[in-house]
Design an enzyme around this catalytic site. Structure first.
Site, PDB file in Angstrom:
ATOM      1  N   GLU A  14       0.844  -1.205   0.000  1.00 16.94           N
ATOM      2  CA  GLU A  14       0.000   0.000   0.000  1.00 16.94           C
ATOM      3  C   GLU A  14       0.875   1.248   0.000  1.00 16.94           C
ATOM      4  O   GLU A  14       1.797   1.319   0.821  1.00 16.94           O
ATOM      5  CB  GLU A  14      -0.930  -0.016   1.221  1.00 16.94           C
ATOM      6  CG  GLU A  14      -1.968  -1.136   1.101  1.00 16.94           C
ATOM      7  CD  GLU A  14      -2.938  -1.196   2.288  1.00 16.94           C
ATOM      8  OE1 GLU A  14      -2.857  -0.343   3.178  1.00 16.94           O
ATOM      9  OE2 GLU A  14      -3.760  -2.115   2.298  1.00 16.94           O
ATOM     10  N   HIS A  23      -7.873   1.541   1.573  1.00 13.23           N
ATOM     11  CA  HIS A  23      -7.787   1.144   2.992  1.00 13.23           C
ATOM     12  C   HIS A  23      -8.567   2.132   3.872  1.00 13.23           C
ATOM     13  O   HIS A  23      -8.020   2.747   4.783  1.00 13.23           O
ATOM     14  CB  HIS A  23      -6.324   1.040   3.448  1.00 13.23           C
ATOM     15  CG  HIS A  23      -6.151   0.218   4.693  1.00 13.23           C
ATOM     16  ND1 HIS A  23      -5.012  -0.502   4.967  1.00 13.23           N
ATOM     17  CD2 HIS A  23      -6.982  -0.020   5.749  1.00 13.23           C
ATOM     18  CE1 HIS A  23      -5.146  -1.122   6.129  1.00 13.23           C
ATOM     19  NE2 HIS A  23      -6.331  -0.836   6.623  1.00 13.23           N
TER      20      HIS A  23
HETATM   21  C1  MLT Z   1      -7.131  -1.509  11.515  1.00 13.14           C
HETATM   22  O1  MLT Z   1      -6.393  -2.476  11.646  1.00 13.14           O
HETATM   23  O2  MLT Z   1      -7.712  -0.999  12.466  1.00 13.14           O
HETATM   24  C2  MLT Z   1      -7.356  -0.944  10.155  1.00 13.14           C
HETATM   25  O3  MLT Z   1      -6.558  -1.478   9.198  1.00 13.14           O
HETATM   26  C3  MLT Z   1      -7.526   0.504  10.075  1.00 13.14           C
HETATM   27  C4  MLT Z   1      -6.388   1.430  10.244  1.00 13.14           C
HETATM   28  O4  MLT Z   1      -5.665   1.407  11.201  1.00 13.14           O
HETATM   29  O5  MLT Z   1      -6.239   2.276   9.410  1.00 13.14           O
END
Ligand code: MLT
Length: 316
Positions: free
Chosen positions: A259, A277
């Site tokens: 990413e 994401h």
């Molecule tokens: C998470 O693990 O809570 C998610 O991927 C969201 C993030 O932290 O951006």
């Protein structure tokens, strides 16, 4: 409470409530989330570290933080933190596992509807001036949805799907029995019976590429894949091949192996619906995540029991 106000270093952008609460709780807060030299400059004196997923908390980084006592992940996944190394160094790791449940569940339902109805193409085309009312897309009703990983988010998604007339199946190796009556199946059985597979598992070394060519091949022809968990749970090369051959009818991806994503052929595939994401990136979820990690750090400072410690074997 240490005699000096403890320094909490914010490494990634988190909601402003976190810094406000910690400052009110007598902490010195350094916001290094803009990047640059601030993180490096303050790591050596940090007592607490707040991260989202951008900062990789490696053994090397931990080696430069001799006073670090608590790492707080403002989110669910801790795959960006070397938890075994933190444990070895007697650093407690906490997360905010409930903060984004509703947001991710809502995103999953939104992606499911957009994907099965095939709405992404018509939305783009209509914005570009086209007016094409030809029949395409399917109803969700009557379909079988299979959840890979059946924790909080998958269960909340299932609750939101109740009125859509779908059959729900789940696979979760960590659940001894079904928490809500949903049929728990082996992964192979779930994949072979689900027309829509939605992934909600945490990423570990063991389940990297859980959805590989063989397992994607077990999904019925014309089925759909949704991944809002972690990109590396899916072998993207195998996924692209399955889309190109028409074995899969479409995929909605909020997460990618790298990413920002670099596989343009996957991103540009007409049956791929990508989002950057965004699962936890709502105003509400971010406010909760910021508040939850600040509360957890303040509990640690007050020598109170922690609510969401990922490595409970590390005591104060
Ligand atoms: C998470 O693990 O809570 C998610 O991927 C969201 C993030 O932290 O951006």
């Amino acid at each position: 409470m240490p005699s000096e106000p403890p320094l909490i270093l914010i490494a990634d952008p988190v909601d402003a409530t976190a810094a406000q609460q910690l400052t009110r709780g007598n902490c010195r807060v350094v916001d290094a989330s803009a990047g640059g030299a601030a993180l490096e400059a303050h790591l050596a004196e940090a007592w607490g570290l707040i991260v989202r997923s951008r900062t990789k908390v490696t053994a090397e980084l931990l080696g430069r933080a001799p006073h670090l006592r608590v790492i707080a992940r403002a989110g669910v996944g801790v795959d960006n933190i070397d938890v075994p190394e933190a444990t070895r160094r007697r650093i407690r790791v906490v997360n905010a596992p409930t903060a984004a449940t509703q947001s991710v569940a809502e995103l999953t339902v939104a992606l499911m509807l957009l994907l099965v109805r095939g709405l992404y193409g018509p939305i783009h085309a209509t914005k570009s001036g086209s007016w094409n009312r030809s029949t395409h897309g399917h109803e969700l009703a009557g379909r079988t949805v299979g959840f890979v990983g059946y924790g909080r988010i998958a269960r909340e998604t299932r609750n939101r799907l109740r009125n859509f007339g779908v059959t729900v199946l789940a696979h979760d190796p960590f659940l001894p029995s079904s928490p809500d009556g949903t049929a728990l199946l082996s992964l192979h059985e779930l994949l072979s019976r689900s027309e829509i597979v939605s992934i909600h598992a945490a990423l570990t070394r063991e389940n990297t590429h859980l959805l590989n060519a063989d397992r994607i091949g077990r999904m019925p022809r014309g089925s759909y894949l949704i991944n809002v968990a972690r990109g590396a749970l899916v072998d993207e090369v195998a996924l692209l091949a399955a889309l190109e051959s028409g074995h899969l009818a479409g995929a909605a991806l909020d997460v990618f192996e790298v990413e920002p994503p670099t596989r343009t052929a996957l991103l540009e595939h007409p049956h791929v619906l990508p989002t950057p994401h965004l699962g936890a990136s709502t105003v509400e979820a971010q406010a909760r995540a910021g508040m939850h990690v600040a509360e957890e750090l303040l509990r640690a400072l007050r020598h109170e029991p922690l609510e969401y410690q990922v490595n409970p074997e590390v005591k104060e």
